[in-house]
Write an enzyme that holds these catalytic residues in place. Structure first.
Site, mmCIF file in Angstrom:
data_model
loop_
_atom_site.group_PDB
_atom_site.id
_atom_site.type_symbol
_atom_site.label_atom_id
_atom_site.label_comp_id
_atom_site.label_asym_id
_atom_site.label_seq_id
_atom_site.Cartn_x
_atom_site.Cartn_y
_atom_site.Cartn_z
ATOM 1 N N ALA A 61 -8.791 -7.353 -7.000
ATOM 2 C CA ALA A 61 -9.589 -8.573 -6.782
ATOM 3 C C ALA A 61 -11.016 -8.356 -7.269
ATOM 4 O O ALA A 61 -11.473 -7.227 -7.409
ATOM 5 C CB ALA A 61 -9.593 -8.917 -5.303
ATOM 6 N N GLY A 102 -5.273 -5.715 -5.727
ATOM 7 C CA GLY A 102 -4.620 -6.932 -6.189
ATOM 8 C C GLY A 102 -3.821 -6.727 -7.465
ATOM 9 O O GLY A 102 -2.827 -7.423 -7.699
ATOM 10 N N GLU A 105 -0.577 -5.439 -6.317
ATOM 11 C CA GLU A 105 0.137 -6.520 -5.631
ATOM 12 C C GLU A 105 0.728 -7.508 -6.641
ATOM 13 O O GLU A 105 1.842 -7.989 -6.476
ATOM 14 C CB GLU A 105 -0.810 -7.236 -4.658
ATOM 15 C CG GLU A 105 -1.165 -6.345 -3.466
ATOM 16 C CD GLU A 105 -2.195 -6.973 -2.541
ATOM 17 O OE1 GLU A 105 -3.281 -7.336 -3.037
ATOM 18 O OE2 GLU A 105 -1.920 -7.104 -1.340
ATOM 19 N N GLU A 125 -7.894 -1.250 -0.171
ATOM 20 C CA GLU A 125 -8.604 -2.248 0.637
ATOM 21 C C GLU A 125 -9.186 -1.667 1.924
ATOM 22 O O GLU A 125 -10.236 -2.109 2.401
ATOM 23 C CB GLU A 125 -7.673 -3.416 0.978
ATOM 24 C CG GLU A 125 -7.354 -4.336 -0.196
ATOM 25 C CD GLU A 125 -6.299 -3.787 -1.156
ATOM 26 O OE1 GLU A 125 -5.808 -2.647 -0.960
ATOM 27 O OE2 GLU A 125 -5.961 -4.505 -2.108
#
Ligand code: NAI
Length: 699
Positions: A61, A102, A105, A125
């Site tokens: 992210a 991310g 993911e 994270e």
């Protein structure tokens, strides 16, 4: 450009292209979604490969978007992942170099994954006080097994792709490519091989169980709790992975999302995200552009082989940079080198350093008694006695011998760097490099920018700081620079608290409970109480109006200098660091109080913490206002990296922001009413008063 779209025969390729690490910000997500739609709409396309340009598949992210509306704006990461899952044509992730957060993911929403060796794979994270928020806690256990996945999620640490590929039964990678160079060709081959295969496999459909069930999660929870005191996120990682084993996939996703959103609002996560940004910001100097040409530093000279000179030298040896140390006498050299050897040998004994590495490092070290031997060094760092006269002699010598363009640095902790620069005919080459003791261990480096220090010198020393793995923060010239100037006010409050009725142990305990590594009195004992004593003696002439408690002077008159003599505010048993309260010291404080006619009162822990921390904040605000620090976050980094300020509170300025500057100012006004305190000091710094009145924050 944020994602490129190309068609190779019957395979479409979507390449994330958002340097440096292909962060999944809004623009990138939009381009990616458009690519996916285009590929699905094009009858000539049979399969889709996704990858990343440059040095990463994706680092995850975009942290700058965290907490802003952009982060959730469609297509958000969850919808992108769903779009991959729902693609009518197979989607193959071609993973290389860096695949984190991310990015990982997103790849787990693809039907197939092929990875190049050497790729760092992680869900980091937790390092920002969060759990993965786009299915990481639900999908990773399904492909790697509960234990490996939980380990990765709780630690946040990267693992190399080839190691993951060797795990028995792993389903993270369908294939390993031979190399990064062949990755794309192999991904095309895989995409074509799977082009007609239906149904398409989805990670969400894989089973997720641990054979020990509840017992395993209880073990995990106990272990994590012990290690992550003060941080809520690691325990939440366990909860989320447990949910993956107990709930249906979609319900698990809801649990993950709710946990993620709740953590986002915690002060701990806010602090960790602040530090992440502050750390990167610290290396940027407003008026020194990132592309400023740097001087070449291939060899370093150090003047003085004492406590600091030895530690400073080790930093450079560790980074493979040759060091030449100069001393006045051979005995001083021998002593200094002996201590460095002992330091390295203890690392070897503990298994932290290999014997051959130790020898390689020592082979880079040479010594001399003559300035003329230093002339070829690219940079010299002076760490001699803290006396202007001694510094003058040294810098005149350096000016005489050093080659043109060499950087002349001083490790002074209190003296005027502009004055030191004036001893040379090249003040533009002079800079302060304030290391912290032990210099080979402490992460903080204050880079003291003189009035005349050249921009390329600043750019060079910031880069050198990075090379020797320090967190460098720029400070202007003032007494004590950022860190010690603030700590003086903190220490002064500690003294007033004794005057008013506290014991050293009570003060230390309160602030240690707040999260400091060490209270002011234990810290004084560690650093040596005589150092502050010497400074106060000097100040009594220069700053006679500065009010302070006399208890610390009385302590020094008793020879209680601290750990090095086995006694200070506390007693220390030989070879031990435990601080044992001493009745005589408590009586000394009581007698002093009585002599001043002060009636002791009970001071609450809350007042202790507020006075110590807000003293840092008020002085920090002055430092900011005077331009000694260019950003509030730099002050936070100094306190986090050099003074044991609790990480989960994000530094003094961040903490004040979280408390609310209006509230901070109200407390200061209250403290100013206390006749035993320093009313003048508690006048809120104009910047602080202004921000508080406007409802703004430092950061
Ligand atoms: P130290 O007393 O352990 O070492 C100083 C060394 O410099 C001695 O070995 C001495 O022989 C040598 N020396 C003195 N005059 C010299 C000269 N003219 N030429 C060559 N060598 C000379 O002192 P320490 O603690 O290492 O401090 C050095 C400097 O670092 C001081 O400016 C101090 O303020 C600063 N500093 C000290 C910190 C600490 O915690 N000790 C922390 C940060 C900075």
């Amino acid at each position: 450009m944020t994602a490129d779209y190309k068609v190779h025969g019957d395979v479409a390729v979507i390449t994330l292209n958002n340097p440096p690490v292909n962060g999944l910000g809004l623009a990138t997500r939009l381009a990616f979604a458009a690519g996916l739609n285009q590929a699905n709409a094009d009858a000539a396309v049979k399969a889709i490969v996704i990858t990343g340009a440059g040095k990463a598949f994706s680092g995850g992210a975009d942290i700058k978007e965290f907490g802003s509306p952009k982060a959730v704006q469609e297509p958000n990461l969850l919808s992108l992942i769903l779009a991959c899952e729902n693609s009518s044509k197979p989607v193959v992730a071609a993973i290389h170099s860096v695949c984190m957060g991310g990015g990982l993911e997103l790849s787990l929403g693809c039907h197939y994954r092929i990875a190049a060796p050497g790729c760092s794979v992680a869900l980091p994270e937790v390092k920002l006080g969060l759990i993965p928020g786009a299915g990481g806690t639900q999908r990773l256990p399904r492909v790697l097994g509960v234990e490996v996945a939980l380990n990765m999620i709780v630690s946040g640490e990267p693992i190399k792709s080839e190691m993951l590929a060797m795990l028995p039964g792993q389903k993270l990678f369908d294939k390993m490519a031979a190399s990064t160079e062949t990755l794309m060709d192999e991904a095309f081959a895989l995409a074509r091989e799977k082009a007609d295969q239906r149904p398409l496999p989805l990670v969400r459909n894989l089973p997720c169980k641990h054979p020990l069930g509840d017992a395993y999660f209880q073990f995990a929870r106990n272990m994590v709790k012990g290690m992550s005191k003060n941080f809520p996120a690691p325990a939440k990682c366990v909860d989320a992975v447990e949910a993956a084993t107990k709930q249906k996939f979609d319900a698990g996703m809801v649990t993950e999302r709710e946990t993620f959103m709740a953590l986002m609002l915690t002060p701990e996560s806010k602090a960790l995200r602040h530090i992440f940004v502050a750390d990167r910001a610290a290396s940027k100097i407003p008026d020194v552009p990132a592309d400023t040409a740097q001087r070449v530093i291939k060899s370093v000279a150090v003047i003085g082989a004492g406590t600091m000179g030895g530690g400073i030298s080790m930093n450079f040896l560790n980074a493979g940079i040759p060091v030449k140390i100069l001393e006045m006498k051979q005995e001083a050299l021998d002593k200094g080198i002996g201590i460095m050897r002992k330091n390295y040998e203890s690392q070897v004994k503990k298994g932290k350093l290999k014997q051959d590495k130790y020898e390689q490092r020592m082979a880079l070290l040479s010594t001399t008694l003559s300035y003329d031997d230093l002339k070829d060094a690219d940079m010299v760092i002076e760490a001699v006695f803290e006396e202007m006269g001694v510094k003058e002699k040294v810098f005149k010598e350096l000016d005489r011998v050093m080659k043109p363009g060499a950087i002349l640095a001083s490790n002074t902790s209190t003296l005027d760097v502009n004055k030191i620069a004036s001893f040379t005919a090249r003040p533009q080459d002079v800079v302060g490099l304030h290391f912290f003791s032990p210099a080979n261990v402490m992460k903080l480096l204050e880079v003291v920018r003189g009035e005349k220090t050249a921009k390329d010198v600043m750019a060079t020393v910031m880069a050198v700081g990075k090379k020797i793995k320090k967190t460098s923060v720029v400070s202007g010239v003032c007494d004590g620079f950022i860190g010690n100037r603030m700590v003086e006010q903190y220490g002064r409050q500690g003294g007033f608290l004794l005057d008013e009725g506290c014991t050293p142990a009570q003060v230390d305990k309160a602030i240690e409970k707040f999260g400091f590594a060490m209270g002011p009195f234990r810290m004084g004992d560690l650093a040596g109480n005589d150092i502050g004593w010497a400074i106060r003696k000097r100040r009594s002439v220069e700053r006679a109006d500065m009010k302070y408690s006399k208890t610390a002077d009385l302590l020094c008159e008793k020879g209680r200098f601290g750990q090095k003599v086995g006694m200070g505010w506390y007693d220390y048993l030989a070879g031990k660091r435990d601080a044992v309260p001493n009745a005589e010291v408590v009586t000394m404080i009581e007698d002093y109080r009585a002599s001043k006619g002060i009636k002791p009162r009970k001071v609450s822990d809350e007042e202790i913490v507020q006075r110590l921390v807000f003293a840092l904040v008020n002085e920090g605000a002055r430092i900011l206002e005077e331009g000694i620090a260019s950003k509030a976050s730099d002050i936070d980094m100094v306190y986090l990296m050099g003074y044991g300020f609790p990480i989960y509170r994000g530094g003094p300025m961040n903490y004040a922001d979280q408390v609310g500057l209006f509230n901070v100012v109200q407390s200061m006004k209250k403290f100013a009413q206390n006749p035993l305190d320093d009313a003048k000091f508690w006048e809120p710094a104009p910047l602080l008063a202004k921000l508080a009145a406007e409802g703004k924050t430092f950061n």
